[in-house]
Design an enzyme around this catalytic site. Structure first.
Site, mmCIF file in Angstrom:
data_model
loop_
_atom_site.group_PDB
_atom_site.id
_atom_site.type_symbol
_atom_site.label_atom_id
_atom_site.label_comp_id
_atom_site.label_asym_id
_atom_site.label_seq_id
_atom_site.Cartn_x
_atom_site.Cartn_y
_atom_site.Cartn_z
ATOM 1 N N GLN A 105 0.834 -1.211 0.000
ATOM 2 C CA GLN A 105 0.000 0.000 0.000
ATOM 3 C C GLN A 105 0.868 1.260 0.000
ATOM 4 O O GLN A 105 1.571 1.554 0.966
ATOM 5 C CB GLN A 105 -0.887 0.005 1.241
ATOM 6 N N TYR A 175 -5.436 10.427 4.999
ATOM 7 C CA TYR A 175 -4.086 10.686 4.473
ATOM 8 C C TYR A 175 -4.202 11.586 3.242
ATOM 9 O O TYR A 175 -5.304 12.032 2.880
ATOM 10 C CB TYR A 175 -3.362 9.371 4.187
ATOM 11 N N ARG A 223 -7.709 1.858 -2.081
ATOM 12 C CA ARG A 223 -8.322 1.791 -0.740
ATOM 13 C C ARG A 223 -9.085 3.076 -0.451
ATOM 14 O O ARG A 223 -8.570 4.172 -0.629
ATOM 15 C CB ARG A 223 -7.261 1.566 0.334
HETATM 16 C C1 LIG Z 1 -2.740 -1.687 14.067
HETATM 17 C C2 LIG Z 1 -3.467 -1.342 12.797
HETATM 18 C C3 LIG Z 1 -2.764 -0.759 11.757
HETATM 19 C C4 LIG Z 1 -3.427 -0.433 10.572
HETATM 20 N N1 LIG Z 1 -2.710 0.090 9.523
HETATM 21 C C5 LIG Z 1 -3.333 0.356 8.353
HETATM 22 C C6 LIG Z 1 -2.592 0.763 7.216
HETATM 23 O O1 LIG Z 1 -1.357 0.827 7.205
HETATM 24 N N2 LIG Z 1 -3.300 1.072 6.087
HETATM 25 C C7 LIG Z 1 -4.668 0.945 6.015
HETATM 26 O O2 LIG Z 1 -5.253 1.237 4.979
HETATM 27 N N3 LIG Z 1 -5.377 0.482 7.060
HETATM 28 C C8 LIG Z 1 -4.749 0.176 8.210
HETATM 29 N N4 LIG Z 1 -5.467 -0.369 9.243
HETATM 30 C C9 LIG Z 1 -6.884 -0.755 9.020
HETATM 31 C C10 LIG Z 1 -6.927 -2.225 8.558
HETATM 32 O O3 LIG Z 1 -6.342 -2.364 7.280
HETATM 33 C C11 LIG Z 1 -8.337 -2.812 8.474
HETATM 34 O O4 LIG Z 1 -9.082 -2.169 7.478
HETATM 35 C C12 LIG Z 1 -9.117 -2.757 9.770
HETATM 36 O O5 LIG Z 1 -8.303 -3.093 10.876
HETATM 37 C C13 LIG Z 1 -10.319 -3.709 9.710
HETATM 38 O O6 LIG Z 1 -9.836 -4.999 9.567
HETATM 39 P P1 LIG Z 1 -10.752 -6.280 9.708
HETATM 40 O O7 LIG Z 1 -11.552 -6.436 8.442
HETATM 41 O O8 LIG Z 1 -9.774 -7.403 9.890
HETATM 42 O O9 LIG Z 1 -11.631 -6.074 10.922
HETATM 43 C C14 LIG Z 1 -4.819 -0.698 10.430
HETATM 44 C C15 LIG Z 1 -5.509 -1.297 11.495
HETATM 45 C C16 LIG Z 1 -4.845 -1.623 12.657
HETATM 46 C C17 LIG Z 1 -5.619 -2.287 13.775
#
Ligand SMILES: Cc1cc2nc3c(=O)[nH]c(=O)nc-3n(C[C@H](O)[C@H](O)[C@H](O)COP(=O)(O)O)c2cc1C
Length: 321
Positions: A105, A175, A223
């Site tokens: 990403q 972002y 995304r």
């Molecule tokens: C610790 C953490 C870091 C994350 N970092 C990103 C990221 O780098 N980029 C992003 O688009 N979403 C990020 N997310 C969101 C996740 O990609 C994801 O959409 C969200 O946690 C829902 O996931 P699930 O479908 O497993 O519940 C992050 C979420 C968590 C908990």
């Protein structure tokens, strides 16, 4: 397992990438990178284990395309120099050996960067902060936006050279690209502000630069914060409107939600029901008929199977039990 969940274990092909099943690991900042933006050994092992567990497609956490101003943290990966390619290649090899596909990403934090860390005023669409009480950013000029869009392209090319099967562009979660898309962070009056077409112009520039850099064979994922779930922010309908300008050259929609003020919907709080926001994926898929990732506390494989089998549940389906 395969017998019980036929939709989950159905392969899918996007351009030159064939994924063995429908299980996608979402990009998640892991804090495993070094302060120099390099992948650590722990990092590679972490993703390799997810690949070994059977994940079809891993999307590696957000990686910085322009340093320091686009930086999202002291332990964030970077892809702004060729020197990052060898270790990224070790990562893609490790996951490919386990049969998984792997994407990455690309991101620029914009106003979500901190001046104390990047050593300058953060940049954005306008002077509106990316969260209540956040720093006042400096609006970017057209020339600067063209240069940043090129940085995404250069980063994408490096990623492909490192063996990644898919490039994801981060256009959500407050972002830089999201700072243009969302009226809550963009009050420009030029060609980058106002209408859906204008607010999506910078993202269009990024997609075009990425496609030009990587050629026709590698799929692009976008995304999104489909519903920003904040007052005055983009709703699903607004998202469908701006996607009309963005869908060309996008092979996969990664349908996230929420902005900085609504982070509980972005990194799904535990109390939210399994698959609670699959209706957002359905709305995008129904409009554009392209593969779409449904997200949000999908902890039970039967829920994943049902979402795929029924072409995504709707909110009223959930209400009906
Ligand atoms: C610790 C953490 C870091 C994350 N970092 C990103 C990221 O780098 N980029 C992003 O688009 N979403 C990020 N997310 C969101 C996740 O990609 C994801 O959409 C969200 O946690 C829902 O996931 P699930 O479908 O497993 O519940 C992050 C979420 C968590 C908990």
């Amino acid at each position: 397992m395969k017998v019980n969940f036929p939709h989950v274990f159905r392969p899918i092909t996007l351009r030159s990438m064939t994924v063995r099943n429908r299980v996608v690991m979402m990009p998640m900042g892991s804090d495993f990178a070094g302060h120099d933006g390099e992948l650590s050994d722990e990092h590679i092992r972490y993703y390799e284990l997810r690949a070994r567990g059977g994940t079809g497609l891993i999307i590696v956490e957000n990686i910085c395309v322009k340093y320091p101003e686009g930086s999202n943290g002291t332990t964030q990966l970077r892809i702004d120099k060729d020197s990052y390619i060898p270790r990224l290649f070790n990562l893609t090899e490790a996951c490919h050996r386990q049969g998984a596909c792997i994407g990455i990403q690309l991101n620029h934090a914009g106003a979500s960067a901190m001046s104390s860390r990047i050593g300058m005023q953060p940049v954005s669409a306008s002077t509106l902060p990316s969260k209540p009480g956040g720093e006042t950013p400096r609006p970017l000029s057209r020339e600067e936006l063209e240069a940043i869009a090129k940085d995404y392209g250069i980063g994408a090319k490096r990623a492909v050279n490192a063996g990644f099967d898919l490039i994801e562009i981060h256009a959500g979660h407050s972002y830089l690209i999201s700072q243009f898309l969302s009226p809550t962070m963009n009050d420009r009056t030029d060609e980058f502000g106002g209408s859906a077409k204008n607010r999506s112009r910078f993202c269009r520039m990024v997609i075009d630069q990425v496609r030009a850099a990587i050629g026709p064979h590698v799929p692009i994922s976008l995304r999104l914060s489909v519903d920003e779930l904040v007052a005055g922010g983009n709703t699903i309908e607004d998202c469908l409107e701006y996607l009309e300008y963005l869908q060309d050259e996008v092979d996969l929609f990664d349908t996230s939600a929420g902005l900085n003020p609504t982070i509980q919907y972005q990194i799904d709080a535990n109390y939210l029901e399994d698959g609670w926001r699959a209706y957002m994926a359905k709305a995008v898929r129904d409009r554009f008929h392209k593969p779409t990732i449904a997200i949000g506390n999908i902890r039970d494989p039967q829920v994943a199977e049902d979402i795929l089998a029924r072409g995504m549940r709707t909110l009223s389906d959930w209400a009906g039990g």
